[in-house]
Design an enzyme around this catalytic site. Structure first.
Site, PDB file in Angstrom:
ATOM      1  N   LYS A  13     -12.186   1.983  -7.534  1.00  0.00           N
ATOM      2  CA  LYS A  13     -12.043   1.196  -6.301  1.00  0.00           C
ATOM      3  C   LYS A  13     -13.220   1.394  -5.357  1.00  0.00           C
ATOM      4  O   LYS A  13     -13.655   0.451  -4.712  1.00  0.00           O
ATOM      5  CB  LYS A  13     -10.707   1.477  -5.613  1.00  0.00           C
ATOM      6  CG  LYS A  13     -10.590   2.825  -4.933  1.00  0.00           C
ATOM      7  CD  LYS A  13      -9.241   2.971  -4.246  1.00  0.00           C
ATOM      8  CE  LYS A  13      -8.888   4.432  -4.061  1.00  0.00           C
ATOM      9  NZ  LYS A  13      -9.888   5.281  -3.404  1.00  0.00           N
ATOM     10  N   ARG A  88      -2.348   3.644   1.984  1.00  0.00           N
ATOM     11  CA  ARG A  88      -1.853   4.346   0.796  1.00  0.00           C
ATOM     12  C   ARG A  88      -0.362   4.586   0.881  1.00  0.00           C
ATOM     13  O   ARG A  88       0.230   5.106  -0.062  1.00  0.00           O
ATOM     14  CB  ARG A  88      -2.563   5.685   0.681  1.00  0.00           C
ATOM     15  CG  ARG A  88      -3.744   5.708  -0.292  1.00  0.00           C
ATOM     16  CD  ARG A  88      -4.201   7.142  -0.318  1.00  0.00           C
ATOM     17  NE  ARG A  88      -5.031   7.555  -1.379  1.00  0.00           N
ATOM     18  CZ  ARG A  88      -6.361   7.501  -1.383  1.00  0.00           C
ATOM     19  NH1 ARG A  88      -6.988   6.896  -0.407  1.00  0.00           N
ATOM     20  NH2 ARG A  88      -7.048   8.019  -2.364  1.00  0.00           N
ATOM     21  N   ARG A 127     -16.874  13.334 -13.556  1.00  0.00           N
ATOM     22  CA  ARG A 127     -17.451  12.744 -12.341  1.00  0.00           C
ATOM     23  C   ARG A 127     -18.260  13.783 -11.558  1.00  0.00           C
ATOM     24  O   ARG A 127     -17.805  14.910 -11.342  1.00  0.00           O
ATOM     25  CB  ARG A 127     -16.308  12.192 -11.472  1.00  0.00           C
ATOM     26  CG  ARG A 127     -16.777  11.374 -10.317  1.00  0.00           C
ATOM     27  CD  ARG A 127     -15.749  10.383  -9.865  1.00  0.00           C
ATOM     28  NE  ARG A 127     -14.686  10.981  -9.063  1.00  0.00           N
ATOM     29  CZ  ARG A 127     -13.834  10.265  -8.336  1.00  0.00           C
ATOM     30  NH1 ARG A 127     -13.893   8.956  -8.348  1.00  0.00           N
ATOM     31  NH2 ARG A 127     -12.908  10.863  -7.641  1.00  0.00           N
ATOM     32  N   ARG A 155     -16.462  17.236  -6.935  1.00  0.00           N
ATOM     33  CA  ARG A 155     -15.588  17.305  -5.770  1.00  0.00           C
ATOM     34  C   ARG A 155     -14.489  18.339  -6.018  1.00  0.00           C
ATOM     35  O   ARG A 155     -13.975  18.451  -7.118  1.00  0.00           O
ATOM     36  CB  ARG A 155     -14.938  15.931  -5.535  1.00  0.00           C
ATOM     37  CG  ARG A 155     -15.662  15.109  -4.512  1.00  0.00           C
ATOM     38  CD  ARG A 155     -15.201  13.678  -4.516  1.00  0.00           C
ATOM     39  NE  ARG A 155     -13.766  13.506  -4.316  1.00  0.00           N
ATOM     40  CZ  ARG A 155     -13.173  12.313  -4.211  1.00  0.00           C
ATOM     41  NH1 ARG A 155     -13.882  11.219  -4.288  1.00  0.00           N
ATOM     42  NH2 ARG A 155     -11.878  12.211  -4.046  1.00  0.00           N
ATOM     43  N   ARG A 166      -2.455  14.368  -7.648  1.00  0.00           N
ATOM     44  CA  ARG A 166      -2.879  13.181  -6.896  1.00  0.00           C
ATOM     45  C   ARG A 166      -2.295  11.907  -7.512  1.00  0.00           C
ATOM     46  O   ARG A 166      -1.885  11.001  -6.805  1.00  0.00           O
ATOM     47  CB  ARG A 166      -4.413  13.068  -6.872  1.00  0.00           C
ATOM     48  CG  ARG A 166      -5.065  14.137  -6.045  1.00  0.00           C
ATOM     49  CD  ARG A 166      -6.572  14.019  -6.091  1.00  0.00           C
ATOM     50  NE  ARG A 166      -7.055  12.870  -5.333  1.00  0.00           N
ATOM     51  CZ  ARG A 166      -8.280  12.368  -5.433  1.00  0.00           C
ATOM     52  NH1 ARG A 166      -9.145  12.889  -6.273  1.00  0.00           N
ATOM     53  NH2 ARG A 166      -8.639  11.348  -4.708  1.00  0.00           N
TER      54      ARG A 166
HETATM   55  P1  AMP Z   1     -10.312   8.963  -2.035  1.00  0.00           P
HETATM   56  O1  AMP Z   1     -11.776   9.231  -1.812  1.00  0.00           O
HETATM   57  O2  AMP Z   1      -9.905   7.588  -1.576  1.00  0.00           O
HETATM   58  O3  AMP Z   1      -9.887   9.257  -3.440  1.00  0.00           O
HETATM   59  O4  AMP Z   1      -9.517   9.999  -1.077  1.00  0.00           O
HETATM   60  C1  AMP Z   1      -9.671  11.389  -1.205  1.00  0.00           C
HETATM   61  C2  AMP Z   1      -8.572  12.141  -0.457  1.00  0.00           C
HETATM   62  O5  AMP Z   1      -8.608  11.780   0.946  1.00  0.00           O
HETATM   63  C3  AMP Z   1      -7.136  11.825  -0.880  1.00  0.00           C
HETATM   64  O6  AMP Z   1      -6.722  12.595  -1.992  1.00  0.00           O
HETATM   65  C4  AMP Z   1      -6.354  12.188   0.376  1.00  0.00           C
HETATM   66  O7  AMP Z   1      -6.224  13.596   0.507  1.00  0.00           O
HETATM   67  C5  AMP Z   1      -7.281  11.725   1.477  1.00  0.00           C
HETATM   68  N1  AMP Z   1      -7.025  10.309   1.859  1.00  0.00           N
HETATM   69  C6  AMP Z   1      -7.888   9.249   1.679  1.00  0.00           C
HETATM   70  N2  AMP Z   1      -7.346   8.114   2.137  1.00  0.00           N
HETATM   71  C7  AMP Z   1      -6.121   8.451   2.618  1.00  0.00           C
HETATM   72  C8  AMP Z   1      -5.060   7.705   3.213  1.00  0.00           C
HETATM   73  N3  AMP Z   1      -5.149   6.377   3.410  1.00  0.00           N
HETATM   74  N4  AMP Z   1      -3.936   8.381   3.581  1.00  0.00           N
HETATM   75  C9  AMP Z   1      -3.834   9.712   3.420  1.00  0.00           C
HETATM   76  N5  AMP Z   1      -4.787  10.476   2.836  1.00  0.00           N
HETATM   77  C10 AMP Z   1      -5.915   9.857   2.446  1.00  0.00           C
END
Ligand code: AMP
Length: 214
Positions: A13, A88, A127, A155, A166
């Site tokens: 995404k 989310r 990754r 990461r 996750r």
């Molecule tokens: P991502 O880079 O989108 O995979 O997000 C990495 C981490 O950021 C997630 O595992 C959550 O801990 C936090 N996070 C990102 N977006 C959200 C969201 N909309 N709501 C809550 N936590 C978020």
């Protein structure tokens, strides 16, 4: 054009959001990137969210909604925006609708990138990110130039264990969000397993049939 981008971790995404951002000249709001930036700055918010990020847990709705709300107000929404990784949860989706309504805006489409969990796990273990450029590589699918290999980092939340947590959270929380957009006939679901360019072309094709203005 106002889009939201939904997909499991490592569904691609982020990659697709970047491509769409460039193609349509949108503002790109990635909550994951914003939260990681706060963590790196060691800001007050960064300290609060650190352990959520590390353990692959969702940051509380109130914090993320506030963060996105502030960005939406400062963005020139009329030029278009893509929200990547937000909403989310159903609460976040409802908060977004309300915030946009106050700005006289609506979501034009919710893009869902679908990838089976097994493929996500394979993607995640390889990754790596380049801290200097922010570019994301995959040791097998998108190999980095050998000369920068030494500086690439994984990461904290990209381990198999954290990933399974996750994915569990993702499926549980995203189902009502997907229903929310499907019920409003805004959902565009695409298969995220082909090569990134193919997925992108599919998204462009589906978006072009929507006839979105502004
Ligand atoms: P991502 O880079 O989108 O995979 O997000 C990495 C981490 O950021 C997630 O595992 C959550 O801990 C936090 N996070 C990102 N977006 C959200 C969201 N909309 N709501 C809550 N936590 C978020």
């Amino acid at each position: 054009m106002r889009l939201v981008m939904i997909g499991a971790p490592a569904s691609g995404k982020g990659t697709q959001a970047h491509k769409l951002t460039r193609h349509f000249e949108l503002d790109h709001i990635s909550t994951g990137e914003m939260l990681r930036a706060e963590e790196a700055k060691r800001s007050e918010l960064g300290m609060v969210v650190e352990s959520y990020l590390k353990h692959g847990q969702l940051v509380p709705d109130s914090l993320v909604v506030r963060l996105v709300g502030e960005r939406l107000i400062h963005n020139h929404l009329a030029q278009g925006v893509i929200l990547d990784g937000f909403p989310r949860t159903l609460n976040q989706a409802l908060a977004l609708d309300k915030a946009l309504q106050e700005l006289g805006q609506v979501i034009d489409a919710a893009l869902l990138i679908e990838v089976p969990d097994s493929a996500v796990l394979e993607r995640i273990t390889g990754r790596r990110a380049d801290p200097e450029t922010g570019r994301i590589y995959h040791l097998k699918f998108s190999p980095p130039p050998p000369e920068i290999l030494h500086r690439l980092v994984q990461r904290d939340d990209d381990t198999t264990e954290v990933m399974q947590a996750r994915l569990g959270t993702y499926h549980e929380r995203i189902a009502p969000v997907v229903d929310h957009y499907r019920n409003r006939r805004l959902l565009i679901a695409v298969d995220g397993t082909p090569a990134p360019e193919e997925v992108f072309q599919e998204l462009l094709g589906r978006l072009s049939s929507l006839n979105i203005r502004g």
